[in-house]
Every structure is written in structure tokens, then in C-alpha cells.
Design a protein around this motif. Structure first.
Motif, PDB file in Angstrom:
ATOM      1  N   TRP A 158      -6.000-111.057 -57.649  1.00 44.72           N
ATOM      2  CA  TRP A 158      -5.374-111.478 -56.359  1.00 44.72           C
ATOM      3  C   TRP A 158      -6.116-111.014 -55.130  1.00 44.72           C
ATOM      4  O   TRP A 158      -6.207-109.754 -55.011  1.00 44.72           O
ATOM      5  CB  TRP A 158      -3.880-110.674 -56.489  1.00 44.72           C
ATOM      6  CG  TRP A 158      -3.090-111.230 -55.395  1.00 44.72           C
ATOM      7  CD1 TRP A 158      -3.323-112.058 -54.276  1.00 44.72           C
ATOM      8  CD2 TRP A 158      -1.701-110.754 -55.192  1.00 44.72           C
ATOM      9  NE1 TRP A 158      -2.158-111.805 -53.332  1.00 44.72           N
ATOM     10  CE2 TRP A 158      -1.255-111.200 -53.960  1.00 44.72           C
ATOM     11  CE3 TRP A 158      -0.974-109.694 -55.770  1.00 44.72           C
ATOM     12  CZ2 TRP A 158       0.086-110.744 -53.512  1.00 44.72           C
ATOM     13  CZ3 TRP A 158       0.387-109.436 -55.307  1.00 44.72           C
ATOM     14  CH2 TRP A 158       0.672-109.859 -54.154  1.00 44.72           C
ATOM     15  N   PRO A 159      -6.742-111.691 -54.394  1.00 40.47           N
ATOM     16  CA  PRO A 159      -7.397-111.242 -53.339  1.00 40.47           C
ATOM     17  C   PRO A 159      -6.343-111.201 -52.086  1.00 40.47           C
ATOM     18  O   PRO A 159      -5.822-112.014 -51.522  1.00 40.47           O
ATOM     19  CB  PRO A 159      -8.371-112.426 -52.978  1.00 40.47           C
ATOM     20  CG  PRO A 159      -7.766-113.593 -53.547  1.00 40.47           C
ATOM     21  CD  PRO A 159      -6.823-113.198 -54.612  1.00 40.47           C
ATOM     22  N   VAL A 160      -6.496-109.808 -51.402  1.00 40.18           N
ATOM     23  CA  VAL A 160      -5.527-109.622 -50.300  1.00 40.18           C
ATOM     24  C   VAL A 160      -6.257-109.264 -49.148  1.00 40.18           C
ATOM     25  O   VAL A 160      -7.449-109.018 -49.270  1.00 40.18           O
ATOM     26  CB  VAL A 160      -4.418-108.611 -50.640  1.00 40.18           C
ATOM     27  CG1 VAL A 160      -3.699-108.840 -51.758  1.00 40.18           C
ATOM     28  CG2 VAL A 160      -5.324-106.975 -51.038  1.00 40.18           C
ATOM     29  N   GLN A 161      -5.795-109.495 -48.122  1.00 41.60           N
ATOM     30  CA  GLN A 161      -6.524-109.383 -46.861  1.00 41.60           C
ATOM     31  C   GLN A 161      -5.476-109.068 -45.668  1.00 41.60           C
ATOM     32  O   GLN A 161      -5.356-109.950 -44.752  1.00 41.60           O
ATOM     33  CB  GLN A 161      -7.377-110.696 -46.264  1.00 41.60           C
ATOM     34  CG  GLN A 161      -8.517-110.548 -45.390  1.00 41.60           C
ATOM     35  CD  GLN A 161      -9.527-109.629 -45.626  1.00 41.60           C
ATOM     36  OE1 GLN A 161      -9.846-109.888 -46.991  1.00 41.60           O
ATOM     37  NE2 GLN A 161      -9.870-108.379 -45.043  1.00 41.60           N
ATOM     38  N   PRO A 162      -5.082-107.823 -45.383  1.00 39.15           N
ATOM     39  CA  PRO A 162      -3.966-107.555 -44.565  1.00 39.15           C
ATOM     40  C   PRO A 162      -4.454-107.452 -43.102  1.00 39.15           C
ATOM     41  O   PRO A 162      -5.718-106.785 -42.909  1.00 39.15           O
ATOM     42  CB  PRO A 162      -3.552-106.111 -45.153  1.00 39.15           C
ATOM     43  CG  PRO A 162      -4.580-105.467 -45.848  1.00 39.15           C
ATOM     44  CD  PRO A 162      -5.134-106.627 -46.356  1.00 39.15           C
ATOM     45  N   GLY A 163      -4.005-107.868 -42.294  1.00 37.26           N
ATOM     46  CA  GLY A 163      -4.471-107.700 -40.733  1.00 37.26           C
ATOM     47  C   GLY A 163      -3.347-106.976 -39.748  1.00 37.26           C
ATOM     48  O   GLY A 163      -3.631-106.883 -38.636  1.00 37.26           O
ATOM     49  N   SER A 164      -2.016-106.852 -40.595  1.00 39.40           N
ATOM     50  CA  SER A 164      -1.166-106.395 -39.529  1.00 39.40           C
ATOM     51  C   SER A 164       0.049-105.838 -40.656  1.00 39.40           C
ATOM     52  O   SER A 164       0.062-105.918 -41.816  1.00 39.40           O
ATOM     53  CB  SER A 164      -0.450-107.610 -39.019  1.00 39.40           C
ATOM     54  OG  SER A 164       0.108-108.388 -39.763  1.00 39.40           O
ATOM     55  N   TRP A 165       0.901-104.967 -39.889  1.00 43.27           N
ATOM     56  CA  TRP A 165       1.789-104.220 -40.727  1.00 43.27           C
ATOM     57  C   TRP A 165       2.716-105.615 -41.329  1.00 43.27           C
ATOM     58  O   TRP A 165       3.264-105.255 -42.583  1.00 43.27           O
ATOM     59  CB  TRP A 165       2.730-103.372 -39.963  1.00 43.27           C
ATOM     60  CG  TRP A 165       3.711-103.723 -38.924  1.00 43.27           C
ATOM     61  CD1 TRP A 165       3.266-104.092 -37.534  1.00 43.27           C
ATOM     62  CD2 TRP A 165       4.862-104.456 -39.206  1.00 43.27           C
ATOM     63  NE1 TRP A 165       4.539-104.715 -36.996  1.00 43.27           N
ATOM     64  CE2 TRP A 165       5.417-104.779 -37.918  1.00 43.27           C
ATOM     65  CE3 TRP A 165       5.792-104.563 -40.466  1.00 43.27           C
ATOM     66  CZ2 TRP A 165       6.768-105.424 -37.833  1.00 43.27           C
ATOM     67  CZ3 TRP A 165       6.993-105.163 -40.221  1.00 43.27           C
ATOM     68  CH2 TRP A 165       7.452-105.376 -39.045  1.00 43.27           C
TER      69      TRP A 165
END
Length: 326
Positions: A158-165
Motif C-alpha cells: 500500500w503506497p501512501v503519500q500524505p500531504g496534509s493532516w
């Protein structure tokens, strides 16, 4: 700033230390001379929608994860994964993050029992990952996506990419759905939202700044490229915006903004070699910054501030920041 340090924070702005930090948020860049701070906006809602258990989710980035049953063994290649698991009352099967050692996570003794994936953040070893027979592997999309072909057929990646809360909360809810830890997920989201709303309600009029680096060539954490920095415009005056991968702010510009509270993330490449704030103190301009003159320079834990990016880490950031901004 050297590309190695910059890449590290873009992980810190997204990810992991020690050879680390890769890509951060996907915000826009700006080459203008003056940052325009967005309005604080309405206070964050503390309402939490119910979470229902399921074996298939599609996250906010459009990535679909489908499992035959709730995952029992989860390998974390990014600290956000460790953060979420701890929030859900779970422990990763293996990790390459040091955030678990923080006392508000597992603490040093318990964290030491979690196997570490060799190869570091940037190049975790596939064979080592698979040796744990994981049901699910969670990594950073722009850093670990290259591992997907080697993991295919043996486990689910599972590739994740958080950019904000908001992204971080979304990933929390998604993993709570997959693991069936719905009550824990709702509680963690509720706790974080309440913390953020309280901090917004007591918004400081002081000017704050987060800087990061390993030497005199430092970077500025901006809301467009850093999850933790994204919280700051709503809790203080934070007049900094992204200038793209090759642009940052000088000490002269920082001095001109009259920074009241300065948070410093020291990034280490190998053995620690001193605090960033001590290195910057060699520059005569440093002592003229109001935060420096008034003893409001705060060295923070980069594992939490730069890499964690989950609701537990961001809650700690809020607690430390609001205390300093009073």
C-alpha cells in the motif's frame, strides 16, 4: 542546501532520517519574494463519522487495497504506518522508523523488540521484508513504489503519500477499516480533532517558524510541503510558503520577519554531530532574531515533527507548539 539534506527532509517533510527523507507534499511552488499567509479559516470540526470494518478500501489518492481478511502482520516502511498502528493499539511486525522509541509511542524498551528492516528508509531490503511474511506492507509512494513489482504476489503493498493532516486522518480511518479496529480509529481521530480545534481557538498572534537541516544550509518547512507545518497557519502567524525544491529562505529574510518562536529539526546523516541551532549560532545574524534573543528557539524531535505525520505525532506537535506560542 545540499541535495542530500533536502531530499532527507522531503521525506521528513515526509519521511525518515538517516540517509533519508524523500518526497514530501505535492503543494505548489512559489518564486515570489513575499509569502501571502492564508486566512485561518473556520475552526476544525470535532465530529467523527463512524468507521465500518471492511477488507477493501480506496484511499483519498485513489489507491485501492483489497485483502482476504484483516491483516495480522504489517510491515512499516514509513513512520506514518507506525503512528497509525500505535493509535489503533497495534504493533508493526517490522519497521525502519525510530519513532516507536518515543515515550508517547512504545518507548525504547518495547520499540527495541520490533525487528528493523535493513537497508534504511531509502532502500529497504525486499528479502528482509518478505521474511516476516507480512499480510500488508505500507510505504511511501514516491520512495517505495519501486518495490511494488518485487512484492507483488507475495504480499499486498500500500503506497501512501500524505500531504496534509486531512490525508493523515484519512489513512488512519482506512487502516482502521482494514484491521477492524474501528472504535480505536474513531477515538484517535476524535482526540486529534479536539486538540486541533482547541489550538485554533487559542490562536497565537506570534510569528513562528520551523526550520530543518544538518548544517548551516537549512530549509524552511512550509504548509504546502510539510504536514506538520500545515497546522501552523491556524495556530499562529506563519508567513512562509514553498519556493520549490531549489528555493528556501535566508537568515536575512527570517530576521526581517521578526520570528517570535523558532522550532528547529536537526537531521542527522550517520552519527549525530550536534544541534542545527548551535551551528547556525555561528552566523552573526542568528543572535539578532527575536526568538533567539528571547530564548524561544526550541529543538524538537525530528522523528515526530518531520517524519511521524500521523495523528499521534501531529497531536504531539500541537501540544509542544501551543505551549511555546503562549
Amino acid at each position: 542546501m545540499p541535495r542530500t539534506a533536502l531530499r532527507v527532509r522531503r521525506w521528513a517533510a515526509i519521511a525518515v532520517l538517516g540517509g533519508l527523507l524523500a518526497g514530501c507534499g505535492t503543494g505548489s511552488s512559489d518564486t515570489g519574494s513575499e509569502a501571502v499567509e492564508p486566512a485561518a479559516g473556520p475552526r476544525t470540526s470535532t465530529e467523527v463519522r463512524p468507521i465500518e470494518a471492511a477488507t477493501r478500501i480506496t484511499d483519498a489518492k485513489g489507491v485501492t487495497v483489497s485483502l482476504k481478511k484483516p491483516p495480522q502482520k504489517i510491515v512499516c516502511l514509513v513512520a506514518l504506518c507506525d503512528d497509525i498502528l500505535v493509535e489503533l493499539g497495534l504493533t508493526p511486525t517490522a519497521t525502519n522508523s525510530a519513532v516507536l522509541a518515543h515515550p508517547e509511542f512504545l518507548g525504547k524498551e518495547k520499540a527495541a523488540k520490533v525487528p528493523v528492516v535493513p537497508g534504511g528508509f531509502l532502500s529497504p531490503e525486499v528479502e528482509a521484508i518478505l521474511s516476516h511474511r507480512p499480510d500488508l506492507v505500507i510505504g511511501l509512494a514516491d520512495t517505495h513504489g519501486k518495490l511494488a513489482p518485487a512484492l507483488k504476489g507475495a504480499t499486498t503493498f500500500w503506497p501512501v503519500q500524505p500531504g496534509s493532516w486531512q490525508d493523515s486522518v484519512g489513512y488512519l480511518r482506512d487502516l482502521a477499516t482494514l484491521t477492524g479496529r474501528t472504535e480505536e480509529g474513531e477515538k484517535a481521530e476524535k482526540t486529534f480533532r479536539a486538540r486541533l480545534a482547541e489550538a485554533e481557538g487559542a490562536r497565537s498572534d506570534k510569528t513562528s517558524l520551523i526550520i530543518f537541516g544538518s548544517d548551516e544550509n537549512f530549509g524552511v518547512a512550509t504548509p504546502e510541503t510539510d504536514v506538520a507545518a500545515g497546522l501552523f497557519p491556524k495556530i499562529s502567524h506563519y508567513p512562509w510558503k514553498s519556493r520549490g525544491i531549489d528555493g528556501s529562505y535566508s537568515l536575512e529574510e527570517i530576521l526581517a520577519r521578526d520570528v517570535d518562536v523558532l522550532f528547529v529539526e536537526t537531521l542527522s546523516f550517520g552519527a549525530p554531530d550536534g544541534k542545527l541551532s548551535d551551528k547556525l549560532a555561528k552566523n552573526p545574524l542568528w543572535s539578532r532574531i527575536p526568538a533567539v534573543k528571547n530564548g524561544k528557539v526550541i529543538e524538537v524531535d525530528s522523528e515526530v515533527w518531520a517524519k511521524g505525520r500521523g495523528t499521534r505525532s501531529l497531536g504531539l506537535v500541537l501540544d509542544e507548539a501551543t505551549a511555546a506560542l503562549r
